[in-house]
Design a protein around this motif. Structure first.
Motif, PDB file in Angstrom:
ATOM      1  N   ALA A  66      -1.601  -9.137   2.287  1.00 31.92           N
ATOM      2  CA  ALA A  66      -1.620  -8.694   3.959  1.00 31.92           C
ATOM      3  C   ALA A  66      -0.907  -7.389   4.104  1.00 31.92           C
ATOM      4  CB  ALA A  66      -0.410  -9.762   4.548  1.00 31.92           C
ATOM      5  N   PHE A  67      -1.743  -6.419   4.735  1.00 30.82           N
ATOM      6  CA  PHE A  67      -1.223  -5.296   4.897  1.00 30.82           C
ATOM      7  C   PHE A  67      -0.282  -5.161   5.740  1.00 30.82           C
ATOM      8  CE2 PHE A  67      -5.043  -2.546   3.291  1.00 30.82           C
ATOM      9  CZ  PHE A  67      -5.088  -3.023   2.172  1.00 30.82           C
ATOM     10  N   HIS A  68       0.803  -4.764   5.284  1.00 28.48           N
ATOM     11  CA  HIS A  68       1.963  -4.281   6.114  1.00 28.48           C
ATOM     12  C   HIS A  68       2.608  -2.986   5.574  1.00 28.48           C
ATOM     13  CE1 HIS A  68       6.646  -5.412   7.169  1.00 28.48           C
ATOM     14  NE2 HIS A  68       5.986  -5.127   8.162  1.00 28.48           N
ATOM     15  N   ARG A  69       2.570  -1.926   6.535  1.00 33.19           N
ATOM     16  CA  ARG A  69       3.031  -0.834   6.184  1.00 33.19           C
ATOM     17  C   ARG A  69       4.231  -0.371   5.372  1.00 33.19           C
ATOM     18  NH1 ARG A  69       5.993   3.385   7.626  1.00 33.19           N
ATOM     19  NH2 ARG A  69       5.104   5.487   7.340  1.00 33.19           N
ATOM     20  N   LYS A  70       5.304  -0.972   5.752  1.00 34.80           N
ATOM     21  CA  LYS A  70       6.552  -0.887   5.037  1.00 34.80           C
ATOM     22  C   LYS A  70       6.307  -1.230   3.504  1.00 34.80           C
ATOM     23  CE  LYS A  70       9.851  -1.443   8.782  1.00 34.80           C
ATOM     24  NZ  LYS A  70      10.988  -2.144   9.495  1.00 34.80           N
ATOM     25  N   ASP A  71       5.572  -2.275   3.344  1.00 33.51           N
ATOM     26  CA  ASP A  71       5.264  -2.892   1.737  1.00 33.51           C
ATOM     27  C   ASP A  71       4.457  -1.678   1.146  1.00 33.51           C
ATOM     28  OD1 ASP A  71       6.858  -5.046   2.303  1.00 33.51           O
ATOM     29  OD2 ASP A  71       5.243  -6.208   2.609  1.00 33.51           O
ATOM     30  N   ILE A  72       3.635  -1.158   1.827  1.00 31.58           N
ATOM     31  CA  ILE A  72       2.371  -0.360   1.425  1.00 31.58           C
ATOM     32  C   ILE A  72       3.387   1.111   0.765  1.00 31.58           C
ATOM     33  CG2 ILE A  72       0.713   1.293   1.705  1.00 31.58           C
ATOM     34  CD1 ILE A  72      -0.358  -0.772   3.664  1.00 31.58           C
ATOM     35  N   ILE A  73       4.087   1.639   1.735  1.00 30.32           N
ATOM     36  CA  ILE A  73       4.864   2.601   1.676  1.00 30.32           C
ATOM     37  C   ILE A  73       5.881   2.434   0.470  1.00 30.32           C
ATOM     38  CG2 ILE A  73       6.581   4.407   2.631  1.00 30.32           C
ATOM     39  CD1 ILE A  73       3.656   4.767   3.789  1.00 30.32           C
ATOM     40  N   ASN A  74       6.704   1.298   0.757  1.00 29.39           N
ATOM     41  CA  ASN A  74       7.711   1.142  -0.469  1.00 29.39           C
ATOM     42  C   ASN A  74       7.067   0.496  -1.679  1.00 29.39           C
ATOM     43  OD1 ASN A  74       9.800   2.033   1.180  1.00 29.39           O
ATOM     44  ND2 ASN A  74       9.751  -0.007   2.395  1.00 29.39           N
ATOM     45  N   LYS A  75       5.879   0.382  -1.785  1.00 25.77           N
ATOM     46  CA  LYS A  75       5.064  -0.193  -3.019  1.00 25.77           C
ATOM     47  C   LYS A  75       5.756  -1.351  -3.426  1.00 25.77           C
ATOM     48  CE  LYS A  75       3.441   4.418  -4.185  1.00 25.77           C
ATOM     49  NZ  LYS A  75       3.646   5.120  -3.148  1.00 25.77           N
ATOM     50  N   LYS A  76       5.996  -2.280  -2.426  1.00 35.24           N
ATOM     51  CA  LYS A  76       6.742  -3.578  -2.877  1.00 35.24           C
ATOM     52  C   LYS A  76       5.630  -4.720  -3.062  1.00 35.24           C
ATOM     53  CE  LYS A  76       9.835  -4.844  -0.227  1.00 35.24           C
ATOM     54  NZ  LYS A  76      10.639  -5.328   0.822  1.00 35.24           N
ATOM     55  N   GLY A  77       5.943  -5.717  -3.664  1.00 34.21           N
ATOM     56  CA  GLY A  77       5.243  -7.027  -3.944  1.00 34.21           C
ATOM     57  C   GLY A  77       3.970  -6.543  -4.477  1.00 34.21           C
ATOM     58  N   ALA A  78       2.704  -7.065  -4.043  1.00 28.95           N
ATOM     59  CA  ALA A  78       1.416  -6.574  -4.594  1.00 28.95           C
ATOM     60  C   ALA A  78       1.130  -5.287  -4.520  1.00 28.95           C
ATOM     61  CB  ALA A  78       0.365  -7.365  -3.520  1.00 28.95           C
ATOM     62  N   PHE A  79       1.905  -4.258  -3.677  1.00 32.13           N
ATOM     63  CA  PHE A  79       1.763  -3.204  -3.564  1.00 32.13           C
ATOM     64  C   PHE A  79       2.192  -2.229  -4.615  1.00 32.13           C
ATOM     65  CE2 PHE A  79       0.801  -4.889   0.513  1.00 32.13           C
ATOM     66  CZ  PHE A  79      -0.165  -4.395   1.026  1.00 32.13           C
ATOM     67  N   GLY A  80       2.933  -2.974  -5.625  1.00 29.21           N
ATOM     68  CA  GLY A  80       3.436  -2.266  -6.751  1.00 29.21           C
ATOM     69  C   GLY A  80       2.592  -1.557  -7.399  1.00 29.21           C
ATOM     70  N   ILE A  81       1.402  -1.915  -7.825  1.00 28.09           N
ATOM     71  CA  ILE A  81       0.203  -1.181  -8.318  1.00 28.09           C
ATOM     72  C   ILE A  81       0.014   0.235  -7.830  1.00 28.09           C
ATOM     73  CG2 ILE A  81      -0.670  -3.547  -9.128  1.00 28.09           C
ATOM     74  CD1 ILE A  81      -3.110  -2.804  -6.994  1.00 28.09           C
ATOM     75  N   LEU A  82       0.485   0.486  -6.638  1.00 34.67           N
ATOM     76  CA  LEU A  82       0.210   1.717  -5.938  1.00 34.67           C
ATOM     77  C   LEU A  82       1.080   2.783  -6.540  1.00 34.67           C
ATOM     78  CD1 LEU A  82      -0.497   0.922  -2.253  1.00 34.67           C
ATOM     79  CD2 LEU A  82      -2.130   1.103  -4.023  1.00 34.67           C
ATOM     80  N   ARG A  83       2.004   2.452  -7.755  1.00 35.52           N
ATOM     81  CA  ARG A  83       2.957   3.461  -8.291  1.00 35.52           C
ATOM     82  C   ARG A  83       1.887   3.791  -9.328  1.00 35.52           C
ATOM     83  NH1 ARG A  83       6.385  -1.429  -8.427  1.00 35.52           N
ATOM     84  NH2 ARG A  83       8.160  -1.080  -6.615  1.00 35.52           N
ATOM     85  N   GLU A  84       1.034   3.319  -9.603  1.00 35.13           N
ATOM     86  CA  GLU A  84      -0.010   4.077 -10.465  1.00 35.13           C
ATOM     87  C   GLU A  84      -0.870   5.048  -9.763  1.00 35.13           C
ATOM     88  OE1 GLU A  84      -2.505   1.604 -13.106  1.00 35.13           O
ATOM     89  OE2 GLU A  84      -0.938   0.086 -13.199  1.00 35.13           O
ATOM     90  N   ALA A  85      -0.941   6.406 -10.165  1.00 34.21           N
ATOM     91  CA  ALA A  85      -1.200   7.587  -9.402  1.00 34.21           C
ATOM     92  C   ALA A  85      -2.970   7.327  -9.170  1.00 34.21           C
ATOM     93  CB  ALA A  85      -1.044   8.868 -10.318  1.00 34.21           C
ATOM     94  N   GLU A  86      -3.546   6.998 -10.110  1.00 29.84           N
ATOM     95  CA  GLU A  86      -5.053   6.582  -9.770  1.00 29.84           C
ATOM     96  C   GLU A  86      -5.344   5.651  -8.935  1.00 29.84           C
ATOM     97  OE1 GLU A  86      -8.990   5.587 -12.546  1.00 29.84           O
ATOM     98  OE2 GLU A  86      -7.128   6.141 -13.700  1.00 29.84           O
ATOM     99  N   ILE A  87      -4.620   4.398  -9.130  1.00 29.01           N
ATOM    100  CA  ILE A  87      -4.708   3.466  -7.940  1.00 29.01           C
ATOM    101  C   ILE A  87      -4.440   3.769  -6.855  1.00 29.01           C
ATOM    102  CG2 ILE A  87      -4.069   0.955  -7.513  1.00 29.01           C
ATOM    103  CD1 ILE A  87      -4.005   0.282 -10.324  1.00 29.01           C
ATOM    104  N   ASN A  88      -3.259   4.523  -6.472  1.00 27.78           N
ATOM    105  CA  ASN A  88      -2.816   5.063  -5.104  1.00 27.78           C
ATOM    106  C   ASN A  88      -3.892   5.676  -4.514  1.00 27.78           C
ATOM    107  OD1 ASN A  88      -0.572   5.039  -3.295  1.00 27.78           O
ATOM    108  ND2 ASN A  88      -0.879   7.318  -3.711  1.00 27.78           N
TER     109      ASN A  88
END
Length: 266
Positions: A66-88
């Motif tokens: 589920a897209f939730h802005r706070k999780d996206i910005i903080n790269k929490k949960g499934a959005f942890g993969i966004l810590r990788e620059a290429e994926i982000n």
């Protein structure tokens, strides 16, 4: 054979808190309500395109995301993969492309809670002020197109939802300005609710846009300083043509961007 009117749905999400606390701090002083409305076919298309986009990023995730802005910005949960620059980077540009190529109308109502607190001895919930301003414009837009629609908001909890449902019902039933038109264009006397876990694409869209648009309004009004110019600027440009506007003058202020009161001051 009579053509049936087009059907739309308005999705709503809030940004900021509605409590009358810490009003000297701009972060808490201004409350925003973001609405996006989509025609039912465009809604179905956006839902599918969002699903496809999620699968392109989170293809190794077993659970729905589920897209939730706070999780996206903080790269929490499934959005942890966004810590990788290429994926982000892939995620950011994919999201901007999705937004710019989707068909929806957008409105943001921003209210100065300090003004309400000083103006009224017992001010109503800022959410409810914003809701009425938004519904007035949504209903008038539907009326001008001989269309109909309903409304769905993000659930905030039983008490908040119950009060919001009562406020919506009052709006629907009151015989005030545009009252008859509102009854005609709104297909339900009840507001619908969706939780984040319902994966309702329209609610997720409103969630993604609410905070950056509120911040952009505050920056434009010189009420706060710009803090994240790069991606935020790109996002604002991606949705530039989506705002509700006066069709004759193309004016956005007072239509897609609404301030309460109109002459907000520091």
């Amino acid at each position: 054979m009579t053509n049936l009117p087009k059907r739309y749905r308005l999705y709503i999400d809030e940004t900021g808190d509605s409590a009358f606390n810490r009003l000297s701090n701009p972060i808490h002083r201004y409350f925003g309500l973001l609405g996006v409305w989509l025609e039912q076919n465009a809604d179905a298309k956006f839902t599918q395109n969002l699903k496809t986009f999620k699968e392109s990023i989170f293809h190794e995730t077993s659970m729905p995301v589920a897209f939730h802005r706070k999780d996206i910005i903080n790269k929490k949960g499934a959005f942890g993969i966004l810590r990788e620059a290429e994926i982000n980077q892939k995620f950011n540009y994919g999201l901007l492309n999705l937004l710019s190529n989707s068909e929806f109308r957008l409105i943001c109502v921003l209210i100065d809670k300090k003004f309400l607190w000083e103006q009224y001895s017992n001010p109503a919930d800022p959410y409810h002020y914003c809701l009425r301003a938004m519904l007035d414009r949504y209903c008038q837009w539907l009326k001008c197109r001989n269309a109909v629609g309903d409304v769905m908001a993000e659930a905030r909890g039983k008490q908040f939802d119950r009060l919001l449902e009562l406020e919506y019902k009052r709006f629907f039933e009151e015989n005030i300005a545009y009252g008859h038109e509102q009854k005609r264009v709104l297909t339900s006397s009840s507001i619908k609710f969706s939780r984040k876990t319902d994966h309702q694409a329209g609610v997720e869209l409103a969630d993604i846009l609410a905070y950056p648009i509120k911040q952009n309004m505050l920056i434009t009004a010189e009420l706060i300083e710009e803090s994240d110019p790069n991606f935020s600027d790109m996002l604002i440009r991606a949705i530039k043509g989506k705002y509700h506007k006066n069709e004759r003058t193309e004016e956005i202020n007072g239509y897609g961007l609404v301030w309460i009161p109109k002459d907000v001051k520091k």
